[in-house]
Design a protein around this motif. Structure first.
Motif, PDB file in Angstrom:
ATOM      1  N   ARG A 149       0.998  -1.363  -0.134  1.00  0.00           N
ATOM      2  CA  ARG A 149      -0.187  -0.275  -0.227  1.00  0.00           C
ATOM      3  C   ARG A 149       0.618   1.358  -0.013  1.00  0.00           C
ATOM      4  NH1 ARG A 149      -5.395  -0.698   1.114  1.00  0.00           N
ATOM      5  NH2 ARG A 149      -6.300  -2.846   2.015  1.00  0.00           N
ATOM      6  N   ALA A 175      -6.595   3.109   6.959  1.00  0.00           N
ATOM      7  CA  ALA A 175      -7.473   3.307   7.573  1.00  0.00           C
ATOM      8  C   ALA A 175      -7.761   1.152   6.794  1.00  0.00           C
ATOM      9  CB  ALA A 175      -9.182   3.450   6.678  1.00  0.00           C
ATOM     10  N   PRO A 176      -7.869   0.509   8.180  1.00  0.00           N
ATOM     11  CA  PRO A 176      -8.404  -0.597   7.696  1.00  0.00           C
ATOM     12  C   PRO A 176      -9.213  -1.417   6.365  1.00  0.00           C
ATOM     13  CG  PRO A 176      -8.071  -0.442  10.260  1.00  0.00           C
ATOM     14  CD  PRO A 176      -8.171   1.082   9.312  1.00  0.00           C
ATOM     15  N   VAL A 177      -9.146  -2.497   5.634  1.00  0.00           N
ATOM     16  CA  VAL A 177     -10.627  -3.197   4.889  1.00  0.00           C
ATOM     17  C   VAL A 177     -11.085  -3.691   5.539  1.00  0.00           C
ATOM     18  CG1 VAL A 177     -11.424  -2.824   2.655  1.00  0.00           C
ATOM     19  CG2 VAL A 177      -9.324  -0.341   3.454  1.00  0.00           C
ATOM     20  N   SER A 178     -11.914  -4.682   4.904  1.00  0.00           N
ATOM     21  CA  SER A 178     -11.954  -5.756   5.155  1.00  0.00           C
ATOM     22  C   SER A 178     -12.858  -6.331   4.381  1.00  0.00           C
ATOM     23  CB  SER A 178     -12.795  -6.157   6.506  1.00  0.00           C
ATOM     24  OG  SER A 178     -14.682  -5.245   6.478  1.00  0.00           O
ATOM     25  N   ARG A 200      -3.833  -5.091  -2.761  1.00  0.00           N
ATOM     26  CA  ARG A 200      -4.946  -4.891  -1.453  1.00  0.00           C
ATOM     27  C   ARG A 200      -6.273  -4.765  -1.848  1.00  0.00           C
ATOM     28  NH1 ARG A 200      -1.403  -7.953  -1.213  1.00  0.00           N
ATOM     29  NH2 ARG A 200      -0.143  -8.552   0.667  1.00  0.00           N
ATOM     30  N   CYS A 203      -9.146   0.704  -1.031  1.00  0.00           N
ATOM     31  CA  CYS A 203      -9.308   1.777   0.155  1.00  0.00           C
ATOM     32  C   CYS A 203     -10.804   2.407  -0.354  1.00  0.00           C
ATOM     33  CB  CYS A 203      -8.576   2.861   0.034  1.00  0.00           C
ATOM     34  SG  CYS A 203      -6.976   2.454   0.771  1.00  0.00           S
ATOM     35  N   LYS A 206     -13.643   1.305   1.903  1.00  0.00           N
ATOM     36  CA  LYS A 206     -13.891   1.736   3.762  1.00  0.00           C
ATOM     37  C   LYS A 206     -14.627   3.344   4.280  1.00  0.00           C
ATOM     38  CE  LYS A 206     -12.602   3.327   8.252  1.00  0.00           C
ATOM     39  NZ  LYS A 206     -13.350   1.787   9.228  1.00  0.00           N
ATOM     40  N   GLU A 288      -7.197  -8.632   2.240  1.00  0.00           N
ATOM     41  CA  GLU A 288      -6.817  -7.565   4.304  1.00  0.00           C
ATOM     42  C   GLU A 288      -5.219  -7.083   4.731  1.00  0.00           C
ATOM     43  OE1 GLU A 288     -11.234  -8.825   5.374  1.00  0.00           O
ATOM     44  OE2 GLU A 288      -8.990  -9.593   6.698  1.00  0.00           O
ATOM     45  N   GLU A 289      -4.441  -8.164   4.543  1.00  0.00           N
ATOM     46  CA  GLU A 289      -3.498  -7.709   4.498  1.00  0.00           C
ATOM     47  C   GLU A 289      -2.216  -6.763   4.110  1.00  0.00           C
ATOM     48  OE1 GLU A 289      -0.621 -11.824   4.379  1.00  0.00           O
ATOM     49  OE2 GLU A 289      -2.461 -12.773   5.835  1.00  0.00           O
TER      50      GLU A 289
END
Length: 289
Positions: A149, A175-178, A200, A203, A206, A288-289
């Protein structure tokens, strides 16, 4: 209250607070400050402002001066040195046969340190490389491993939407994205359709999620039993953004499928959110990593 100015050291990066030390500093000015990495030149994005003490981390470092013409020339000279250092480091990496990809090189403003940013699949023993680079540049050397990222943010590119990457344009922090976000937004769980240039999860999932969270609170899910103006039925399709539902009516009524708005129905029994696609869980997890 404490007076601060907000400064960025990269065009799209985190904003750091500094003490203006009595100077009136406006946005878009460039200033010289002392940081944990040494003396740096940054751009002011927040002019003099009073903030609560609990919003800052003490001790607050002071702005040394407003940048001069000589400072801008020095910064430009550093950019030229960075390009030369990049080529030198590439050659050294090949010489040592290291499995790493050099992404960027950064000189601190006072040239007290050179930072080399790289990506790699695992840990890399670069001790000999550091020694070689220190011998060439005669200054402190730091090699910093970054994620994919961060690489995309530094290099920049275009997303599948055809626009510049959000991270390279205006996102200061990641920001974390799942995967859950993609499911709730009704997107295909095909990795090629929900992952960005970096490989990944995108973004944009989110910052669109908040709107979907609000809509999901008031919208029946597929499989829910609802009361409609035409009688009871089961939700078979949901258009979340338009607020429309398709309902399969019970046989003792029309027995067909009718369309209603969310406001026209009342949930009698909601359904659990079911996955619409079964994709390799391990493959999705890597996004997600």
């Amino acid at each position: 209250m404490v007076q601060i100015v907000g400064i960025r050291f990269k065009s799209v990066g985190k904003i750091y607070y500094f003490d203006p030390d009595g100077m009136e500093i406006t946005t878009d000015m460039h200033v010289i400050v002392e940081t944990a990495r040494g003396v740096e030149m940054g751009k002011v994005v927040i002019a003099n402002r009073d903030v609560e003490e609990n919003q800052i981390v003490q001790p607050l470092k002071k702005v040394l001066r407003i940048a001069t013409a000589e400072d801008f020339k020095k910064a430009e000279d550093n950019r030229k040195k960075e390009r030369e250092a990049f080529d030198t480091c590439l050659a050294k990496i090949q010489q040592h046969k290291l499995e790493m990809k050099l992404v960027d090189v950064e000189y601190t403003f006072d040239c007290s340190k050179i930072l080399f940013y790289f990506t790699a699949d695992g840990r890399v023993d670069f001790r000999e490389l550091v020694k070689d680079l220190a011998g060439v540049f005669r200054t402190r050397i730091e090699l910093r491993q970054i994620g994919v990222r961060d690489e995309a943010k530094m290099i920049g590119s275009y997303g599948i939407c055809g626009r510049n990457l959000c991270c390279a344009q205006y996102l200061g922090d990641f920001a974390p994205v799942s995967i859950k976000m993609a499911k709730e937004q009704g997107l295909s769980l095909n990795p090629s359709k929900i992952s960005g240039t970096c490989g990944r999860l995108m973004c944009c999932l989110k910052y669109e999620q908040a709107a979907y969270d609000d809509l999901l609170k008031v919208t029946p899910r597929v499989g829910a039993l609802v009361q409609t103006p035409s009688g009871k039925g089961t939700v078979t399709y949901v258009n979340l953004l338009k607020g429309k539902l398709k309902v399969s009516m019970q046989p003792d009524k029309t027995g067909g499928v009718e369309e209603f708005t969310v406001d026209e129905v009342k949930v009698l029994k909601n359904a659990k959110h079911a996955e619409t696609e079964q994709i390799d869980a391990d493959l999705l997890k890597t996004l997600e990593e």
